[in-house]
Design a protein around this motif. Structure first.
Motif, short mmCIF file in Angstrom:
data_model
loop_
_atom_site.label_atom_id
_atom_site.label_comp_id
_atom_site.label_asym_id
_atom_site.label_seq_id
_atom_site.Cartn_x
_atom_site.Cartn_y
_atom_site.Cartn_z
N MET A 207 0.81 -1.21 0.00
CA MET A 207 0.00 0.00 0.00
C MET A 207 0.85 1.27 0.00
SD MET A 207 -3.09 0.02 -0.27
CE MET A 207 -4.27 -1.27 -0.47
N GLU A 208 2.02 1.15 0.62
CA GLU A 208 2.91 2.31 0.70
C GLU A 208 3.21 2.87 -0.68
OE1 GLU A 208 4.20 4.18 3.08
OE2 GLU A 208 2.80 3.06 4.34
N VAL A 209 3.35 1.96 -1.65
CA VAL A 209 3.68 2.39 -3.02
C VAL A 209 2.54 3.25 -3.57
CG1 VAL A 209 4.10 1.55 -5.36
CG2 VAL A 209 5.12 0.36 -3.41
N VAL A 210 1.33 2.80 -3.34
CA VAL A 210 0.17 3.56 -3.82
C VAL A 210 0.15 4.93 -3.14
CG1 VAL A 210 -2.34 3.64 -3.95
CG2 VAL A 210 -1.13 1.47 -4.27
N LYS A 211 0.38 4.92 -1.84
CA LYS A 211 0.37 6.18 -1.08
C LYS A 211 1.38 7.15 -1.64
CE LYS A 211 -0.98 4.63 3.42
NZ LYS A 211 -0.50 4.31 4.74
N GLN A 212 2.57 6.60 -1.97
CA GLN A 212 3.64 7.51 -2.34
C GLN A 212 3.50 8.09 -3.73
OE1 GLN A 212 7.66 6.11 -1.59
NE2 GLN A 212 8.48 7.93 -2.59
N ILE A 213 3.10 7.29 -4.72
CA ILE A 213 3.18 7.85 -6.07
C ILE A 213 1.95 7.72 -6.95
CG2 ILE A 213 5.68 7.54 -6.14
CD1 ILE A 213 5.20 5.36 -8.23
N CYS A 214 0.91 7.03 -6.50
CA CYS A 214 -0.16 6.76 -7.47
C CYS A 214 -1.19 7.88 -7.55
CB CYS A 214 -0.86 5.45 -7.13
SG CYS A 214 0.20 4.04 -7.45
N ASP A 215 -1.64 8.14 -8.78
CA ASP A 215 -2.76 9.05 -8.99
C ASP A 215 -4.06 8.28 -8.89
OD1 ASP A 215 -1.16 11.38 -9.70
OD2 ASP A 215 -0.64 10.24 -11.50
N SER A 216 -4.03 7.04 -9.36
CA SER A 216 -5.21 6.19 -9.33
C SER A 216 -4.79 4.82 -8.86
CB SER A 216 -5.83 6.06 -10.72
OG SER A 216 -6.20 7.30 -11.22
N ALA A 217 -5.77 4.05 -8.43
CA ALA A 217 -5.44 2.71 -7.98
C ALA A 217 -6.62 1.79 -8.19
CB ALA A 217 -5.03 2.73 -6.51
N ALA A 218 -6.30 0.51 -8.26
CA ALA A 218 -7.35 -0.50 -8.36
C ALA A 218 -6.98 -1.63 -7.43
CB ALA A 218 -7.47 -1.00 -9.80
N LEU A 219 -7.99 -2.27 -6.90
CA LEU A 219 -7.77 -3.42 -6.03
C LEU A 219 -8.21 -4.67 -6.77
CD1 LEU A 219 -7.16 -4.64 -3.20
CD2 LEU A 219 -9.56 -4.23 -2.64
N MET A 220 -7.31 -5.64 -6.84
CA MET A 220 -7.65 -6.89 -7.51
C MET A 220 -7.86 -8.00 -6.50
SD MET A 220 -5.51 -7.58 -10.95
CE MET A 220 -6.56 -8.86 -11.60
N LYS A 221 -8.85 -8.82 -6.80
CA LYS A 221 -9.14 -10.00 -5.95
C LYS A 221 -9.64 -11.09 -6.86
CE LYS A 221 -10.50 -8.62 -1.32
NZ LYS A 221 -11.65 -8.41 -0.45
N GLY A 222 -9.03 -12.22 -6.77
CA GLY A 222 -9.49 -13.37 -7.54
C GLY A 222 -9.68 -13.10 -9.02
N GLY A 223 -8.75 -12.34 -9.59
CA GLY A 223 -8.80 -12.11 -11.04
C GLY A 223 -9.75 -11.02 -11.48
N ARG A 224 -10.32 -10.30 -10.52
CA ARG A 224 -11.21 -9.20 -10.87
C ARG A 224 -10.75 -7.92 -10.20
NH1 ARG A 224 -16.64 -10.75 -12.05
NH2 ARG A 224 -16.84 -13.02 -12.05
N ILE A 225 -11.12 -6.79 -10.84
CA ILE A 225 -10.90 -5.51 -10.17
C ILE A 225 -12.14 -5.24 -9.35
CG2 ILE A 225 -10.72 -3.03 -10.55
CD1 ILE A 225 -8.79 -3.55 -12.77
N VAL A 226 -11.98 -5.15 -8.04
CA VAL A 226 -13.16 -4.99 -7.20
C VAL A 226 -13.38 -3.54 -6.78
CG1 VAL A 226 -13.18 -7.36 -6.36
CG2 VAL A 226 -11.85 -5.64 -5.14
N GLU A 227 -12.35 -2.71 -6.95
CA GLU A 227 -12.50 -1.29 -6.62
C GLU A 227 -11.51 -0.55 -7.47
OE1 GLU A 227 -11.86 0.34 -2.66
OE2 GLU A 227 -12.99 -1.38 -1.89
N SER A 228 -11.87 0.63 -7.93
CA SER A 228 -10.87 1.42 -8.64
C SER A 228 -11.30 2.88 -8.65
CB SER A 228 -10.69 0.92 -10.07
OG SER A 228 -11.87 1.13 -10.81
N GLY A 229 -10.37 3.75 -8.90
CA GLY A 229 -10.67 5.17 -8.97
C GLY A 229 -9.42 5.99 -8.71
#
Ligand SMILES: Nc1ncnc2c1ncn2[C@@H]1O[C@H](COP(=O)(O)OP(=O)(O)O)[C@@H](O)[C@H]1O
Ligand SMILES: [Mg+2]
Lengths: 347, 245
Positions: A207-229
């Motif tokens: 998660m630290e990586v997302v915190k540090q540099i990401c503009d957007s992010a998605a969460l993957m679970k079981g081969g699907r994107i379950v959250e993104s924005g």
């Protein structure tokens, strides 16, 4: 810049089927840093390897910079000239660097240029420029075995940039590095993103990586994107799993009969004594259950979980007051107080 | 038999051996290298996955590997006559030597190439490299130290085979040992021949090990090249990284 639609990948081995990607729709905008997070086995690597067709998707399409790569690939297993040309315009960095041990640092960076057919002098000039960009000009003649992990990844990044890509793919590029080196490599990626307008799709389980540099992010679970924005959107949705992981605030209500709310505040509203104002103005007892202030994507963001006495209906006015102060206020999702215990947040 | 009598015999025998082994080595490289790479590429998960080609090449290599050299040599006599026009002498011996060494070296190349990290293959593919580029820029250079070690083993084996070929009149050191040492009880010449063979094999091993080491840039601890077996040279181990930098 990168769009996948209905991406599916099924691995078949010895009669067993593994659905690694189960219909992934990903949309990465030009010039942003997009992070895909998820646990091991979620399908992150498969997804990123499908983006440059190192892995053939079972179905679905991949479009990079307006070019439908799945169409270029056609049905054949081997990559044709067109697909290879498209790949040469997509940079990729790897968790284990994947540098050729038989070549010097400079020759490693020159490799993609050799494939592109540049002349010796042009290759060498370009490679040295790139090494300069990643701060390794003085190590050009060293062999990878003589470099530290962070240095190796810088070489990997320089090599990935050799073909002047518009898109950089990064599969766990910092997962083999210590925290400090991770920060500096991420900073380099961020700088390149800003300076060169590079679109970065990165895969990580941290998660630290997302915190540090990401503009957007998605969460993957079981081969699907379950959250993104976008990260601000995600943070503004406290019920979301990403928000909770990005920004864990815990806290268990002191007892029944209170209203637990999550208050999120950004740069300008941090530091204002809103909570004491709230207590004074409405003469209520506010208990703070948990709080955290973090820097996410270069912005200071704070979140606090507070408990107000009485039901939500009784607290409409105080909540309105907080919203007037420019804060995001959400009623803590049922069970969130339990779910957001420290052990859950640690991963 | 005096040294003066022995010397011309020995010189001729050494040249014959070097000729046979040298030529057979060239053929082994020309044949074994592509075959070894083909075995890796056509295997399951390889870049040119092809079960049929893989099985056929694998079977041919296995047959070549499992036949004792002496039998191979005799079995190949008609083929040798067809190729060289004779079955006697160093030229004729090159044919069975090469046929025996090609599959031997091919397996060693296969093992060496298989050890190359698949991540490197992917890296080259991700840059837009073709299969041929992957072979040329990643598989071959990265496996080179191990391939050179394998070649050393092959050459040493060829020296042994060439001595056996002496039994059917190929010339060379083996021939000398059999004709004089075994048939005429010239124990002196026999011993000298053995000594020359030992020196030859030692030199080949030494040169091969040094070449493999100087080609390996993997750093001290994880060197792919075998340590020097015949000479302890700790000073060299320290000197190498300095040279490479
Ligand atoms: N080459 C492969 N053959 C069979 N199964 C695979 C292969 N690669 C990945 N998988 C399976 O696909 C799933 C997703 O893997 P991966 O994309 O590597 O996940 P992540 O990178 O998120 O850890 C896992 O269950 C994994 O076992
Ligand atoms: Mg992975």
């Amino acid at each position: 810049m990168i769009t996948t639609t209905g991406l599916k990948k099924v691995y078949r081995s010895r009669g067993r089927e593994v659905v690694a990607l189960d219909g992934v729709d990903l949309h990465v905008r030009e010039g942003e840093v997009y992070g895909v997070v998820g646990r091991s086995g979620a399908g992150k690597s498969t997804l990123i390897r499908c983006v440059n067709l190192l892995e053939r998707p079972t179905s679905g399409t991949v479009t990079v910079a307006g070019q439908d790569l799945t169409a270029l690939a056609g049905g054949s297993r081997r990559a044709g000239a067109e697909l290879r040309a498209a790949r040469s315009r997509i940079g990729m960095v790897f968790q284990h660097f994947n540098l050729l041990s038989s070549r010097t640092v400079q020759d490693n960076v020159e490799l993609p240029l050799e494939i592109l057919g540049l002349s010796g002098a042009a290759r060498s000039r370009k490679a040295l420029d790139l090494l300069d960009l990643v701060g390794l000009a003085d190590r050009a003649r060293a062999y990878p075995a003589q470099l530290s992990g962070g240095q190796k990844q810088r070489v990997g990044i320089a090599r990935a940039l050799a073909g002047d890509p518009k898109v950089l793919l990064s599969d766990e590029a910092t997962s083999a590095l210590d925290p400090e080196t991770t920060r500096s490599v991420l900073q380099l990626l961020r700088d390149l993103n800003r300076q060169l307008g590079l679109t970065v799709l990165l895969i990580t389980h941290e998660m630290e990586v997302v915190k540090q540099i990401c503009d957007s992010a998605a969460l993957m679970k079981g081969g699907r994107i379950v959250e993104s924005g976008t990260v601000p959107e995600l943070l503004a949705a406290p019920g979301g799993e990403l928000a909770r992981e990005l920004f864990p605030v815990g806290g268990v209500p002191s007892g029944p009969g209170g209203t637990v709310i999550d208050v999120t505040f950004h740069d300008d509203s941090t530091g204002q004594p809103v909570i004491s104002q709230l207590a004074r103005t409405y003469n209520i007892d506010v208990s703070i259950l948990g709080a955290a202030v973090e820097t996410v994507g270069g912005r200071r963001v704070g979140r606090m979980r507070v408990e107000l006495p009485g039901t939500f209906e009784e607290n409409v006015v105080p909540v309105g007051f907080l919203r007037e102060q420019g804060l995001q206020v959400e009623v803590a999702p049922a069970g969130a107080a339990q779910a957001a215990t420290p052990e859950e947040n640690s991963k | 038999m005096t040294w003066a009598e022995m010397q011309p015999l020995l010189t001729q025998a050494v040249w014959d051996t070097l000729y046979m082994v040298g030529l057979a080595t060239l053929v082994s490289v020309a044949g074994g290298l592509p075959l070894g790479i083909l075995l890796v590429l056509t295997d399951r998960g390889g870049l040119l996955r092809n079960a049929f080609v893989n099985k056929v090449v694998g079977a041919v290599v296995n047959v070549g590997r499992s036949l004792p050299f002496l039998i191979l040599m005799v079995a190949l006599i008609p083929f040798t006559r067809l190729v060289v026009g004779t079955t006697i002498g160093a030229e004729a011996a090159v044919v069975p030597l090469a046929v025996g060494a090609v599959p031997f070296f091919a397996r060693l190349v296969e093992t060496a190439v298989r050890e190359v990290d698949h991540g490197l293959v992917e890296a080259v593919q991700a840059m837009g490299g073709s299969t041929w580029t992957v072979v040329r820029k990643a598989l071959l250079p990265e496996s080179l130290p191990s391939v050179v070690s394998g070649l050393t083993t092959t050459v040493v084996t060829l020296v042994g085979y060439s001595a056996m070929a002496g039994a059917i009149g190929a010339g060379g050191l083996g021939d000398l040992a059999i004709r004089y040492g075994y048939q005429r009880f010239e124990t002196g010449l026999m011993l000298v021949t053995v000594a020359v063979l030992i020196v030859l094999v030692t030199l080949i091993q030494l040169a091969g090990d040094l070449a493999a080491r100087s080609l390996s840039h993997r750093g001290r601890s994880e060197s792919a090249a075998p340590r020097l077996r015949l000479l302890r040279a700790p000073a060299r181990a320290e000197a190498e990284p300095a040279k490479a930098s």
